[in-house]
Design a protein around this motif. Structure first.
Motif, PDB file in Angstrom:
ATOM      1  N   ILE A  51       0.834  -1.204   0.000  1.00  0.00           N
ATOM      2  CA  ILE A  51       0.000   0.000   0.000  1.00  0.00           C
ATOM      3  C   ILE A  51       0.866   1.251   0.000  1.00  0.00           C
ATOM      4  N   GLY A  52       1.998   1.209   0.738  1.00  0.00           N
ATOM      5  CA  GLY A  52       2.919   2.351   0.728  1.00  0.00           C
ATOM      6  C   GLY A  52       3.471   2.606  -0.666  1.00  0.00           C
ATOM      7  N   LEU A  53       3.864   1.527  -1.353  1.00  0.00           N
ATOM      8  CA  LEU A  53       4.369   1.667  -2.727  1.00  0.00           C
ATOM      9  C   LEU A  53       3.264   2.166  -3.660  1.00  0.00           C
ATOM     10  N   GLY A  54       2.063   1.607  -3.484  1.00  0.00           N
ATOM     11  CA  GLY A  54       0.945   2.022  -4.324  1.00  0.00           C
ATOM     12  C   GLY A  54       0.595   3.484  -4.119  1.00  0.00           C
ATOM     13  N   ALA A  55       0.586   3.933  -2.862  1.00  0.00           N
ATOM     14  CA  ALA A  55       0.260   5.329  -2.558  1.00  0.00           C
ATOM     15  C   ALA A  55       1.304   6.273  -3.153  1.00  0.00           C
ATOM     16  N   THR A  56       2.581   5.863  -3.093  1.00  0.00           N
ATOM     17  CA  THR A  56       3.649   6.684  -3.666  1.00  0.00           C
ATOM     18  C   THR A  56       3.497   6.805  -5.176  1.00  0.00           C
ATOM     19  N   LEU A  57       3.180   5.674  -5.825  1.00  0.00           N
ATOM     20  CA  LEU A  57       2.989   5.692  -7.280  1.00  0.00           C
ATOM     21  C   LEU A  57       1.808   6.574  -7.679  1.00  0.00           C
ATOM     22  N   VAL A  58       0.687   6.432  -6.956  1.00  0.00           N
ATOM     23  CA  VAL A  58      -0.512   7.201  -7.282  1.00  0.00           C
ATOM     24  C   VAL A  58      -0.288   8.695  -7.062  1.00  0.00           C
ATOM     25  N   ALA A  59       0.457   9.025  -5.993  1.00  0.00           N
ATOM     26  CA  ALA A  59       0.713  10.435  -5.685  1.00  0.00           C
ATOM     27  C   ALA A  59       1.577  11.091  -6.758  1.00  0.00           C
ATOM     28  N   TRP A  90      -1.937   8.695 -13.439  1.00  0.00           N
ATOM     29  CA  TRP A  90      -2.418   7.783 -14.478  1.00  0.00           C
ATOM     30  C   TRP A  90      -2.333   6.318 -14.057  1.00  0.00           C
ATOM     31  N   VAL A  91      -1.604   6.046 -12.957  1.00  0.00           N
ATOM     32  CA  VAL A  91      -1.526   4.672 -12.455  1.00  0.00           C
ATOM     33  C   VAL A  91      -2.918   4.164 -12.074  1.00  0.00           C
ATOM     34  N   LEU A  92      -3.798   5.072 -11.626  1.00  0.00           N
ATOM     35  CA  LEU A  92      -5.159   4.674 -11.261  1.00  0.00           C
ATOM     36  C   LEU A  92      -5.900   4.073 -12.450  1.00  0.00           C
ATOM     37  N   TYR A  93      -5.629   4.587 -13.639  1.00  0.00           N
ATOM     38  CA  TYR A  93      -6.283   4.054 -14.831  1.00  0.00           C
ATOM     39  C   TYR A  93      -5.769   2.649 -15.151  1.00  0.00           C
ATOM     40  N   ILE A  94      -4.485   2.407 -14.858  1.00  0.00           N
ATOM     41  CA  ILE A  94      -3.933   1.058 -15.042  1.00  0.00           C
ATOM     42  C   ILE A  94      -4.596   0.096 -14.057  1.00  0.00           C
TER      43      ILE A  94
END
Length: 330
Positions: A127-135, A139-143
């Motif tokens: 989740i930490g990695l995901g939050a960093t990517l999204v922040a 466009w990661v949200l669309y993936i």
């Protein structure tokens, strides 16, 4: 005490510490009070525990409402319900693992407890990695969304195949590279035995192998569940707390449902539709010119899909026989 008000992943440190404290208290209560001695957890006990964890998980939405806002509390509840429902797939896999290794019910809780500790850490990292990517890259949200839609469609049209635990590559690797006992040694994960040369060395027991496979199963499960929650909300605090509260009750949920999992066989179609819905929300919001898909509507549709899926599955499977073997053998 100023450090308590420093922002960490968009929330004050004290909020994270409070949540961690609650989790630690629940784990200590579970292991030190409820399950101080190995015993077989019955259906009634598991139902009470499951109700307790669900009540705590739902109750935490009140804290989210108080500290963050009403809209966020609805997003938390949606994420919690989605995670709890997706966990049913994980429960089925855990039942297969315990059946394959013939783990007695009185030792299953030990595997699940230590498995939960690993899950808490692994989910935090993911989740930490995901939050960093999204922040950094919105466009990661669309993936994530496209992945969820693809996964849902695939789940809907793919025939179920019985999982052969013996062919698991991780299990094969451990048996090839490690000393492994053939039989259980009580609740021990490791024991000392003599090897072929007569030297006393450490051997892993089937209980440890089961623990590793349970952790691997959760990693696979998280590939779907973590993107699903990020598609509901990008707030790391809501994502992590909803995940962990849903997982904390997984042990109790397993003991309550292990004997009747076959009754939820058709729920997979509701889960597939739910993944498609969650993934499509971001595209629908863009098409309608909305900043976000309405939280009220999202929560209502989620409940409607799952309620319809549960009712249909219970009706269709009313005459079906159990498909998972018993795991209470010695």
């Amino acid at each position: 005490m100023d450090f308590l008000y420093i922002d960490f992943l968009s929330k004050p440190v004290w909020m994270w510490l409070l949540f961690v404290g609650i989790v630690i208290a629940l784990l200590v209560f579970d292991l030190g009070v409820l399950n101080k001695k190995d015993h077989e957890i019955g259906v009634n006990e598991s139902l009470r525990l499951s109700a307790l964890y669900i009540a705590l998980g739902v109750g935490f939405s009140g804290f989210v409402w108080w500290q963050i806002g009403f809209e966020e509390s609805k997003l938390y509840l949606t994420a919690f319900v989605v995670e709890k429902t997706l966990a049913l797939d994980n429960v089925f896999v855990i039942a297969l693992i315990f059946t394959y290794f013939a783990i007695p019910r009185m030792y299953q809780h030990r595997v699940l407890f230590w498995g939960i500790l690993g899950v808490i850490v692994l989910r935090g990292i993911m989740i930490g990695l995901g939050a960093t990517l999204v922040a950094q890259y919105s466009w990661v949200l669309y993936i994530f969304a496209v992945f969820l839609i693809f996964t849902g469609i695939k789940m809907m049209f793919t025939d179920d195949k019985e999982t052969d635990i013996s062919q698991n590559p991780v299990l094969k690797f451990m048996k090839r590279r490690m000393n492994v006992t053939e039989k259980l040694h009580g609740n021990a994960f490791w024991v000392k035995e003599q090897d072929a040369k007569g030297k006393a060395v450490w051997f892993a027991t089937p209980l440890f192998l089961a623990l590793v496979l349970v952790e691997i199963a959760d990693l696979v499960f998280a590939v779907d569940s973590v993107p699903a929650v990020f598609a509901i909300t990008t707030d790391p605090f809501i994502v992590y707390t909803s995940n962990i509260f849903a997982i904390l009750g997984l042990r109790a949920l397993y003991f309550a449902l292990a004997a009747v999992l076959h009754r939820f066989h058709y729920l997979k179609y509701a889960l597939a539709l739910l993944l498609v819905f969650i993934g499509s929300k971001i595209f629908v919001a863009d098409a309608l010119g909305l900043e976000k898909f309405p939280a009220n509507l999202s929560l209502g549709i989620t409940f409607a899909i799952l309620a319809a899926g549960v009712i249909y599955s219970l009706w269709r499977s009313r005459n079906d026989a159990p498909v998972v073997g018993k795991t209470d053998q010695d």
